[in-house]
Motif scaffolding. Structure first.
Motif, PDB file in Angstrom:
ATOM      1  N   CYS A  79       0.843  -1.186   0.000  1.00 49.96           N
ATOM      2  CA  CYS A  79       0.000   0.000   0.000  1.00 49.96           C
ATOM      3  C   CYS A  79       0.886   1.246   0.000  1.00 49.96           C
ATOM      4  O   CYS A  79       2.114   1.141   0.001  1.00 49.96           O
ATOM      5  CB  CYS A  79      -0.949   0.008   1.203  1.00 49.96           C
ATOM      6  N   GLN A  80       0.265   2.405   0.010  1.00 48.72           N
ATOM      7  CA  GLN A  80       1.036   3.655  -0.077  1.00 48.72           C
ATOM      8  C   GLN A  80       1.222   4.292   1.305  1.00 48.72           C
ATOM      9  O   GLN A  80       0.482   4.009   2.239  1.00 48.72           O
ATOM     10  CB  GLN A  80       0.279   4.655  -0.952  1.00 48.72           C
ATOM     11  N   VAL A  81       2.199   5.198   1.356  1.00 47.22           N
ATOM     12  CA  VAL A  81       2.364   6.049   2.540  1.00 47.22           C
ATOM     13  C   VAL A  81       2.426   7.483   2.019  1.00 47.22           C
ATOM     14  O   VAL A  81       3.131   7.735   1.040  1.00 47.22           O
ATOM     15  CB  VAL A  81       3.679   5.737   3.287  1.00 47.22           C
ATOM     16  N   ALA A  82       1.674   8.383   2.642  1.00 44.12           N
ATOM     17  CA  ALA A  82       1.764   9.797   2.221  1.00 44.12           C
ATOM     18  C   ALA A  82       2.437  10.599   3.324  1.00 44.12           C
ATOM     19  O   ALA A  82       2.167  10.391   4.511  1.00 44.12           O
ATOM     20  CB  ALA A  82       0.378  10.356   1.959  1.00 44.12           C
ATOM     21  N   VAL A  83       3.333  11.487   2.909  1.00 44.27           N
ATOM     22  CA  VAL A  83       3.959  12.404   3.871  1.00 44.27           C
ATOM     23  C   VAL A  83       3.594  13.815   3.425  1.00 44.27           C
ATOM     24  O   VAL A  83       3.841  14.199   2.281  1.00 44.27           O
ATOM     25  CB  VAL A  83       5.483  12.208   3.922  1.00 44.27           C
ATOM     26  N   MET A  84       2.976  14.534   4.344  1.00 44.17           N
ATOM     27  CA  MET A  84       2.435  15.852   4.005  1.00 44.17           C
ATOM     28  C   MET A  84       3.181  16.910   4.812  1.00 44.17           C
ATOM     29  O   MET A  84       3.248  16.810   6.034  1.00 44.17           O
ATOM     30  CB  MET A  84       0.954  15.834   4.412  1.00 44.17           C
ATOM     31  N   LEU A  85       3.754  17.879   4.138  1.00 41.53           N
ATOM     32  CA  LEU A  85       4.460  18.942   4.853  1.00 41.53           C
ATOM     33  C   LEU A  85       3.624  20.221   4.796  1.00 41.53           C
ATOM     34  O   LEU A  85       3.242  20.674   3.717  1.00 41.53           O
ATOM     35  CB  LEU A  85       5.838  19.177   4.232  1.00 41.53           C
ATOM     36  N   ILE A  86       3.327  20.741   5.971  1.00 40.25           N
ATOM     37  CA  ILE A  86       2.463  21.935   6.046  1.00 40.25           C
ATOM     38  C   ILE A  86       3.325  23.107   6.500  1.00 40.25           C
ATOM     39  O   ILE A  86       3.924  23.043   7.578  1.00 40.25           O
ATOM     40  CB  ILE A  86       1.332  21.719   7.077  1.00 40.25           C
ATOM     41  N   ASP A  87       3.373  24.141   5.706  1.00 40.17           N
ATOM     42  CA  ASP A  87       4.122  25.343   6.103  1.00 40.17           C
ATOM     43  C   ASP A  87       3.118  26.481   6.267  1.00 40.17           C
ATOM     44  O   ASP A  87       2.252  26.684   5.410  1.00 40.17           O
ATOM     45  CB  ASP A  87       5.153  25.682   5.024  1.00 40.17           C
ATOM     46  N   LEU A  88       3.236  27.180   7.368  1.00 44.54           N
ATOM     47  CA  LEU A  88       2.254  28.234   7.628  1.00 44.54           C
ATOM     48  C   LEU A  88       2.598  29.481   6.825  1.00 44.54           C
ATOM     49  O   LEU A  88       3.751  29.909   6.807  1.00 44.54           O
ATOM     50  CB  LEU A  88       2.220  28.573   9.116  1.00 44.54           C
ATOM     51  N   ASP A  89       1.610  30.036   6.176  1.00 46.84           N
ATOM     52  CA  ASP A  89       1.819  31.294   5.447  1.00 46.84           C
ATOM     53  C   ASP A  89       1.732  32.442   6.449  1.00 46.84           C
ATOM     54  O   ASP A  89       0.899  32.430   7.348  1.00 46.84           O
ATOM     55  CB  ASP A  89       0.713  31.478   4.385  1.00 46.84           C
ATOM     56  N   ARG A  90       2.579  33.423   6.267  1.00 50.04           N
ATOM     57  CA  ARG A  90       2.596  34.657   7.066  1.00 50.04           C
ATOM     58  C   ARG A  90       2.935  34.439   8.545  1.00 50.04           C
ATOM     59  O   ARG A  90       2.849  35.350   9.350  1.00 50.04           O
ATOM     60  CB  ARG A  90       1.249  35.403   6.979  1.00 50.04           C
ATOM     61  N   PHE A  91       3.327  33.216   8.901  1.00 55.60           N
ATOM     62  CA  PHE A  91       3.657  33.021  10.311  1.00 55.60           C
ATOM     63  C   PHE A  91       4.870  33.862  10.715  1.00 55.60           C
ATOM     64  O   PHE A  91       4.908  34.437  11.800  1.00 55.60           O
ATOM     65  CB  PHE A  91       3.924  31.544  10.620  1.00 55.60           C
ATOM     66  N   LYS A  92       5.853  33.923   9.810  1.00 58.30           N
ATOM     67  CA  LYS A  92       7.091  34.641  10.156  1.00 58.30           C
ATOM     68  C   LYS A  92       6.796  36.106  10.463  1.00 58.30           C
ATOM     69  O   LYS A  92       7.364  36.694  11.374  1.00 58.30           O
ATOM     70  CB  LYS A  92       8.101  34.546   9.007  1.00 58.30           C
ATOM     71  N   THR A  93       5.888  36.671   9.677  1.00 61.81           N
ATOM     72  CA  THR A  93       5.549  38.078   9.906  1.00 61.81           C
ATOM     73  C   THR A  93       4.933  38.248  11.295  1.00 61.81           C
ATOM     74  O   THR A  93       5.281  39.176  12.036  1.00 61.81           O
ATOM     75  CB  THR A  93       4.560  38.580   8.830  1.00 61.81           C
TER      76      THR A  93
END
Ligand SMILES: Nc1nc2c(ncn2[C@@H]2O[C@@H]3COP(=O)(O)O[C@H]4[C@@H](O)[C@H](n5cnc6c(=O)[nH]c(N)nc65)O[C@@H]4COP(=O)(O)O[C@H]3[C@H]2O)c(=O)[nH]1
Length: 835
Positions: A429-443
């Motif tokens: 079967c498959q494995v999914a790896v999802m990377l979430i980066d927050l927009d505008r967090f740095k600001t």
């Protein structure tokens, strides 16, 4: 006393011889006078004379005798005096000896009476001949009942067989031995219990009989203390040798039980919530008892343990059948055979209640001082053992979790991905790896501070957690990056659905410290087996896809592709090359003129950054500035830009051309991550440039959060005379409140409006409104991107003050710009002043 066998005349009854001599001499003198008188008157009176002579002889003899008697008398007096003195001395000594004897007797009596140790005298036949009052106290018998009794009454036979078992023989055999004072024996109380004794003894003889006097000390307490210390050492050894905590605590309970044959000890442990009993250790109780306690909550009336933990104080219930604390649990006492239960909370070093140690008694019972001491020590040890295991668990947790959000960290994530890959290989079967980066967090983080940023990250983690399944693993990689691993994937649509859900969830605003914060998320997804076969491959794939999502305008998700792989690789290369570019000073500034519409002359210029790449040639800023900003390198490069612009402007002024205001662009990171004011001031000072010839351009991103520090910095800039221009106006929030709160002098109308103005009336209307707004606020309006005469005519008609665009000049190198400054703009330009 001296012995005078022949008594002499006592000097005290004899008349004084001197008186007698004096009396005789007087008589002789009288006779002699009479003889002389008769001789002179009647001739000689011979008989009288003879009588006087005879008398004189007699007197002389008498005198001699008297003198001798006198000498005798003196000698006798001396003897008598000496004898008297000797007698008196002897009497005094006798009296003193008597007093000393009496004193010594009473001292001995008072010592033996007051002695805390038992003093026992036995005769050779092992019979008790003397006891002091302490013997009564220690052994429970009256003094009278002990006297004459065999010593075995209070000290049973325990001497070695070689000494025939009798205490007297035994003591006799020990005389002369070095350590005899440390003789330890066991006594027996009248009530039948044993008393550990330490004996020191001596022997004496009187009336031809031999006696032994022993001083016996009750060492029960010392023995308890020794046992306690021994027990403590044992438990500490268990703790130090990493024995599992439950095993250590059970050893502790066994030790307490051993010390108190009647009592049964248990320990309950609290769950992390600090309120619920999570575990019961009750080795001497059936399992049902422990099970009955688990899950119960602490409270003001929750049995002995629950109440003790609730109030963080020991609770003594001497009769559970009577105590209101036990009302709900009375049947437990009957079922499990206890009547008394006293419980003492177990604390951590910081004072947190970890659990409670209880001692159960079959009868109504109140703890003795000795028992309390034992429990206090046991509770202390239990605290150390529990805290140590918790600390270890915490360290283990910290090694695998993110401190801020409590989510798994990269190490644990990689482990989970590894496990998921193993399952996927087995089950195809498959494995999914999802990377979430927050927009505008740095600001948000840079402008509002880490305190707000941290809270926001926690809230994000909570929202994300609510989106995923239990079988998924969510981790935080640091910063604003979260990763979700979806194992055993059979539904290929699953990851897209989850990504959409997350994007929608994170686009809802967050409230932190009464602030409404808007962020978003860009997501990249990589799959096993197509995009990688290791945790690293999959994370890299998700990362590349995430950057693609960001490039597509944020707030969306992308799957990994080979093309992205290449881009990701390029990106990494670019970062490396940019670092080198800083070291090798490969950056240059280009200048684009700013023209006053009415005067038709160059009044300023914008300094624009270029990268003179050794192979790629001149690279435009949109190719590298976003990466400089993301990596923080923009701070260093930005400082260089300010310095280079000031230097160039000073050179022009020194060259004699009419002075112009030179504008440099500032990134938001420069505002938040450096002391921009100081950078600007030192550059001006270094190049001796008047601040009025420098303008700082920034976009609305800088103003995203209207923080006091940013406002203060801008006001300081204005105070020192530096110009401030708001760039790309109209593309962002373009809030009027910005313009009121920030002391800008120029509004630069984004070139997109001018580009569209010929086709859309709306854009012309926007340009018009911005110019009106500038006029009403007393600001200079600047139209960017003027490429055609029509565009110039439009902004001119609308009353714009300044223009910038390819119509006048593209950004050009410094030497070219110098020539332009010197020659001035071509008169062929359709400027108002040329009409
Ligand atoms: N199509 C068209 N474009 C015109 C015209 N006139 C000017 N431009 C371009 O518009 C951009 C103006 O800069 P910006 O809006 O501040 O936008 C700048 C600015 O935001 C940023 N940038 C450039 N230099 C720096 C710098 O030193 N620091 C920072 N933080 N950003 C910089 O890069 C952006 C792009 O700069 P450039 O590529 O030099 O692009 C420049 C310029 O070449 C025109 O008539 N037509």
């Amino acid at each position: 006393m001296s012995n005078h066998k022949n008594p002499k005349p006592t000097p005290f009854s004899h008349p004084d011889p001197n008186d007698e001599i004096r009396r005789l001499n007087k008589i002789i003198d009288a006779l002699m006078n009479r003889a002389e008188r008769s001789m002179s008157s009647q001739g000689s009176d011979f008989s009288l004379f003879q009588t006087a002579l005879m008398l004189e002889e007699k007197v002389t003899n008498r005198t001699r005798a008297l003198e001798e008697a006198l000498r005798d008398n003196e000698r006798i007096n001396r003897d008598l005096f000496r004898t008297t003195v000797e007698m008196q001395t002897e009497i005094k000594e006798r009296q003193r000896a008597q007093v000393a004897l009496t004193e010594s007797e009473s001292r001995y009596r008072s010592v033996t009476e007051a002695a805390l140790d038992a003093i026992i005298t036995i005769d050779e036949g092992n019979r008790i001949s003397f006891v002091n009052p302490t013997v009564e106290k220690i052994f429970g018998y009256s003094r009278q009942s002990m006297l004459g009794q065999p010593i075995t009454l209070i000290i049973p036979n325990q001497a070695p067989a070689s000494t025939s078992g009798s205490l007297a023989d035994y003591l006799s055999s020990q005389i002369g031995r070095l350590n005899r004072e440390h003789l330890e024996l066991t006594g027996r109380h009248r009530d039948g219990y044993d008393i550990p004794l330490e004996l020191s003894f001596g022997e004496f003889e009187t009336g031809g009989l031999r006696y032994f006097t022993a001083i016996a000390r009750d060492i029960t307490e010392r023995k308890h203390a020794e046992a306690l210390r021994e027990g403590q050492y044992h438990i500490l050894e268990l703790i130090a040798s990493d024995t599992p905590t439950e095993e250590t605590l059970e050893a502790l309970l066994r030790f307490i039980d051993h010390q108190h044959s009647d009592g049964r000890a248990t320990i309950v442990l609290l769950a992390d919530d600090g309120r619920t009993i999570e575990r019961t250790l009750a080795p001497t109780f059936p399992d049902q008892y422990g099970n009955a306690l688990c899950g119960l909550k602490t409270g003001p009336n929750a049995g002995s343990c629950g109440t003790a933990m609730y109030f963080a104080k020991p609770v003594v219930v001497s009769d559970v059948q009577e105590s209101p604390l036990w009302a709900p649990y009375r049947n437990l006492g009957e079922t499990f055979g206890f009547r008394a239960c006293w419980s003492t909370p177990i604390f951590s070093a910081e004072g947190e209640v970890l659990g409670s140690l209880a001692i159960y008694h079959p009868d109504v019972h109140t703890p003795s001082a000795e028992e309390q001491k034992l429990v206090a020590s046991a509770v202390h040890l239990a605290g150390i053992a529990i805290q140590r295991s918790r600390t270890e668990a915490r360290i283990r947790h910290m090694a695998h979790h993110d401190v801020l959000t409590g989510l798994p960290n990269r190490t644990l994530l990689e482990d989970r991905i590894e496990q998921a890959l193993a399952v996927a290989r087995r089950e195809d079967c498959q494995v999914a790896v999802m990377l979430i980066d927050l927009d505008r967090f740095k600001t948000v983080n840079d402008s509002l501070g880490h305190h707000i940023g941290d809270q926001l990250l926690r809230l994000v983690a909570e929202r994300l957690q609510a989106c995923i399944r239990r079988s998924d693993t969510m981790a935080r990689l640091g910063g604003d990056e979260f990763v979700i691993c979806m194992p055993a994937l059979h539904d290929p649509e699953g990851p897209s659905r989850l990504a959409e859900k997350i994007i929608s969830e994170l686009s809802r605003y967050f409230t932190v410290d009464d602030l409404e914060l808007h962020i978003g998320a860009s997501i990249g997804i990589g799959f096993h087996p197509t995009d990688g076969d290791t945790p690293n491959d999959l994370l890299r794939a998700a990362d590349a896809a995430m950057y693609a999502a960001k490039d597509r305008g944020r707030g969306n998700f992308q799957f990994f592709t080979q093309e992205l792989n290449r881009q990701a690789h390029d990106r990494l290369m670019l970062i490396t090359q940019l670092r080198q570019a800083i070291e090798r000073q490969e950056f240059v500034l280009y200048y684009q003129p700013l023209v006053d519409i009415h005067e038709g002359r160059i009044v300023g210029a914008e300094a624009l950054l270029r990268w003179q790449h050794p192979e790629r040639g001149l690279v435009a800023p949109d190719q590298f500035i976003p990466i400089l900003e993301e990596t923080g390198l923009m701070v260093t490069v930005g400082e260089w830009v300010i310095d280079a612009a000031c230097r160039q402007n000073a050179i022009w002024q020194a060259d004699g051309v009419p002075p112009i205001s030179l504008a440099v662009n500032l990134s938001a990171v420069q505002f938040y991550r450096s002391d921009i004011l100081k950078t600007v001031q030192s550059a001006l000072q270094r190049h001796q440039l008047d601040p009025q010839w420098l303008t700082l351009e920034f976009t609305e991103a800088v103003l995203f959060e209207e923080t006091e520090p940013v406002i203060r910095t801008m006001h300081r800039m204005k105070q020192i005379g530096v110009g401030l221009a708001l760039d790309d106006f109209g593309t962002g929030y373009s809030s009027l409140s910005y313009l009121q709160r920030f002391p800008v002098n120029r509004l630069k109308i984004d070139r997109s409006f001018l580009r569209d103005a010929e086709e859309h009336d709306g854009s012309a209307d926007i340009i018009n409104s911005i110019i009106r707004l500038s006029q009403s606020l007393g600001l200079i309006s600047v139209a960017e991107g003027v490429e055609t005469s029509t565009q110039l005519a439009l902004v001119e008609t609308l009353g714009c003050n300044e223009v910038q665009g390819y119509l006048f000049s593209k950004p050009i190198p410094a030497d070219e710009f110098t020539r332009l400054l010197k020659s001035g703009l071509p008169s062929t330009l359709p400027l108002m002043c040329n009409h």
